[in-house]
Scaffold this active site. Sequence first.
Site, mmCIF file in Angstrom:
data_model
loop_
_atom_site.group_PDB
_atom_site.id
_atom_site.type_symbol
_atom_site.label_atom_id
_atom_site.label_comp_id
_atom_site.label_asym_id
_atom_site.label_seq_id
_atom_site.Cartn_x
_atom_site.Cartn_y
_atom_site.Cartn_z
ATOM 1 N N GLU A 115 0.818 -1.211 0.000
ATOM 2 C CA GLU A 115 0.000 0.000 0.000
ATOM 3 C C GLU A 115 0.853 1.263 0.000
ATOM 4 O O GLU A 115 0.525 2.251 -0.676
ATOM 5 C CB GLU A 115 -0.952 -0.013 1.208
ATOM 6 C CG GLU A 115 -2.102 -0.978 1.082
ATOM 7 C CD GLU A 115 -1.699 -2.441 1.247
ATOM 8 O OE1 GLU A 115 -2.434 -3.328 0.760
ATOM 9 O OE2 GLU A 115 -0.637 -2.697 1.853
ATOM 10 N N HIS A 139 -11.196 -6.242 7.669
ATOM 11 C CA HIS A 139 -11.856 -5.883 6.407
ATOM 12 C C HIS A 139 -13.105 -5.043 6.660
ATOM 13 O O HIS A 139 -14.001 -5.005 5.829
ATOM 14 C CB HIS A 139 -12.265 -7.139 5.630
ATOM 15 C CG HIS A 139 -11.130 -8.032 5.256
ATOM 16 N ND1 HIS A 139 -10.526 -8.881 6.162
ATOM 17 C CD2 HIS A 139 -10.478 -8.205 4.080
ATOM 18 C CE1 HIS A 139 -9.560 -9.555 5.547
ATOM 19 N NE2 HIS A 139 -9.509 -9.157 4.283
#
Length: 334
Positions: free
Chosen positions: A57, A126
């Site tokens: 990321e 998540h």
Amino acid sequence: MNMIQAINSAMDVMMARDPAVVVLGEDVGYFGGVFRATAGLQKKFGKTRVFDTPITECGIIGVAIGMGAYGLRPVPEIQFADYIYPALDQLASEAARLRYRSAGEFTAPITIRSPFGGGIFGGQTHSQSPEGIFTHVSGIKTVIPSNPYDAKGLLIAAIEDNDPTLFFEPKRIYNGPFDGHYDRPVQPWAKHDGSEVPDDYYRIPLGTAKVVRAGEAVTILAYGTMVHVVSGVVAASGVDAEIIDLRTLVPLDIDTITASVEKTGRCMIVHEATRTSGFGAELSAQVQERCFHALEAPIARVTGYDTPYPHSLEWAYFPGPVRIGEALKKILKD
């Protein structure tokens, strides 16, 4: 279109209009994204404009910042908002400051898309709602749509913007509106009717809230999934509430909020993220500063709890009909 299709359409339209728009991220190319939001884009525009990245990321956002500084308009995807933290330094220390540090010579016209929030059985890693972290960082814009039409128009506006924008997508409503049950899971694979969304270009300016429902008794501020939850509770309760969908947290449409609270005299804030230092605290402070003499009751907040995300108890964690209903009764009684 449902929200996924509207987001896909926004990128499709902008890539056709502007060759500088590129899409990058984990699995966004051949696979079309874990939620299929980029499906078909690589086939249509090629591998140099829609391409997969390694699982890094920090690297995804760092590369996007460099692309933006050199004239491209990158749209990187962070597969889940929970994974954005390794990129926080790139966002806060580089993207947010680039215009200022370079005296306007360089900008970071990047739009970071990321699914956020719970409700699809995603577990602790998540399902988080980290928007409050980024609204604190000066120089970053934060957008959270609640429906397909707004999602497309706001995403187009974000891609055209010359500053970095975080575009958080509430995945609990990716596939369409709720089926009427606001206190139990909606199957993420369920088919729902979509909304009317034009195929062509249109934009919704960042920093414009929308009055979803006009009312006189209380102002309710919400965004993303919570707009639907609040609307359902208000419809069932019969309270004459004015519901405002913020749409963008930064820039914030404080004028629309102020006008509503001065009219109703009461304000409730609902969001899924944790309570302490959540964006509701900032909203409460700004309403208090501007509307103190109009308020007839303390400002109410209905939020997630100050706990790590509780996978097994997520539907108790979310603000739902019971907690929102109790808060409505209390604020109207005060």
